[in-house]
Design a protein around this motif. Structure first.
Motif, PDB file in Angstrom:
ATOM      1  N   THR A  24       0.826  -1.208   0.000  1.00 40.77           N
ATOM      2  CA  THR A  24       0.000   0.000   0.000  1.00 40.77           C
ATOM      3  C   THR A  24       0.860   1.257   0.000  1.00 40.77           C
ATOM      4  O   THR A  24       2.016   1.247   0.440  1.00 40.77           O
ATOM      5  CB  THR A  24      -0.926   0.055   1.227  1.00 40.77           C
ATOM      6  OG1 THR A  24      -0.117   0.067   2.411  1.00 40.77           O
ATOM      7  CG2 THR A  24      -1.883  -1.129   1.259  1.00 40.77           C
ATOM      8  N   PHE A  97     -10.618  -0.189   0.211  1.00 34.46           N
ATOM      9  CA  PHE A  97     -10.319  -0.700   1.554  1.00 34.46           C
ATOM     10  C   PHE A  97     -11.574  -0.876   2.400  1.00 34.46           C
ATOM     11  O   PHE A  97     -11.484  -1.221   3.575  1.00 34.46           O
ATOM     12  CB  PHE A  97      -9.351   0.246   2.265  1.00 34.46           C
ATOM     13  CG  PHE A  97      -7.985   0.287   1.647  1.00 34.46           C
ATOM     14  CD1 PHE A  97      -6.948  -0.453   2.191  1.00 34.46           C
ATOM     15  CD2 PHE A  97      -7.735   1.050   0.519  1.00 34.46           C
ATOM     16  CE1 PHE A  97      -5.685  -0.426   1.625  1.00 34.46           C
ATOM     17  CE2 PHE A  97      -6.475   1.073  -0.056  1.00 34.46           C
ATOM     18  CZ  PHE A  97      -5.451   0.333   0.498  1.00 34.46           C
ATOM     19  N   TRP A 102      -8.407  -1.602   8.645  1.00 33.35           N
ATOM     20  CA  TRP A 102      -7.057  -1.105   8.408  1.00 33.35           C
ATOM     21  C   TRP A 102      -6.805   0.131   9.251  1.00 33.35           C
ATOM     22  O   TRP A 102      -7.718   0.742   9.779  1.00 33.35           O
ATOM     23  CB  TRP A 102      -6.821  -0.824   6.920  1.00 33.35           C
ATOM     24  CG  TRP A 102      -7.611   0.297   6.329  1.00 33.35           C
ATOM     25  CD1 TRP A 102      -8.887   0.247   5.861  1.00 33.35           C
ATOM     26  CD2 TRP A 102      -7.184   1.652   6.156  1.00 33.35           C
ATOM     27  NE1 TRP A 102      -9.281   1.481   5.400  1.00 33.35           N
ATOM     28  CE2 TRP A 102      -8.252   2.367   5.555  1.00 33.35           C
ATOM     29  CE3 TRP A 102      -6.000   2.333   6.437  1.00 33.35           C
ATOM     30  CZ2 TRP A 102      -8.164   3.715   5.252  1.00 33.35           C
ATOM     31  CZ3 TRP A 102      -5.912   3.685   6.123  1.00 33.35           C
ATOM     32  CH2 TRP A 102      -6.989   4.353   5.534  1.00 33.35           C
ATOM     33  N   LEU A 113      -3.284  -3.615   6.827  1.00 38.76           N
ATOM     34  CA  LEU A 113      -4.516  -4.386   7.032  1.00 38.76           C
ATOM     35  C   LEU A 113      -4.411  -5.126   8.357  1.00 38.76           C
ATOM     36  O   LEU A 113      -3.475  -5.902   8.573  1.00 38.76           O
ATOM     37  CB  LEU A 113      -4.731  -5.358   5.875  1.00 38.76           C
ATOM     38  CG  LEU A 113      -4.770  -4.725   4.480  1.00 38.76           C
ATOM     39  CD1 LEU A 113      -5.038  -5.786   3.419  1.00 38.76           C
ATOM     40  CD2 LEU A 113      -5.793  -3.615   4.406  1.00 38.76           C
TER      41      LEU A 113
END
Length: 171
Positions: A24, A97, A102, A113
């Motif tokens: 990410t 998401f 998260w 996550l």
């Protein structure tokens, strides 16, 4: 040297079981993530990991622009997340998401996550061109193992989970 068929290469490489991660970073539109199974630890001193990112992957430009990224090692129960973050048609920004718990990584603010097995919050240390991918080496700024101990595995074009350890190895 003879030309190696791409499909044969893929079939042979698929025999190697790997873990599954979500890499990410942040964009102007919010968080962004992609599934990757090309992840490994590199060094203990300094603490380095690496991920391989396709030259045409949408995350590549954002990751290089921000100079930071996070990696979540997915747990055995996160097959849906692995598929979602691998889907080129996934929604952009925070919508991607929406189905995952998260939090922003403490060092970079990139999403980690929380249902995974572990996460690593990194600053880009180095980038190496390698064929149609970039090898992105990250210096780990923060990390945490998580409650889900069983990682998600991938081999032969499908997801697998470990049934039980074959042999305990002391660290």
């Amino acid at each position: 040297m003879s030309e190696i068929d791409a499909q044969l290469f893929r079939r042979a490489a698929a025999r190697f079981a790997t873990g599954v991660t979500v890499v990410t970073t942040r964009t102007d539109d919010g968080p962004f993530g992609m599934t990757a199974n090309s992840f490994t630890t590199v060094s203990l001193d300094p603490r380095l990991i690496l991920v391989c990112v396709g030259e045409r992957a949408r995350i590549r430009e954002h990751l290089l622009r921000t100079g930071t990224f996070a990696v979540t090692v997915l747990s055995a129960g996160q097959q849906d997340a692995a598929r979602r973050f691998a889907d080129p048609a996934r929604p952009a920004g925070a919508a991607a998401f929406a189905d995952d718990a998260w939090a922003p990584g403490p060092a970079t603010g990139n999403p980690v996550l929380l249902d995974g097995s572990a996460w690593f919050d990194c600053a880009v240390h180095d980038v190496h061109a390698a064929g149609d991918h970039s090898i992105v080496v990250g210096e780990v700024r923060a990390l945490s193992p998580l409650d889900a101990e069983q990682p998600l595995l991938f081999a032969g074009g499908r997801f697998l989970t470990a049934v039980r350890p074959a042999l305990e190895v002391s660290a």
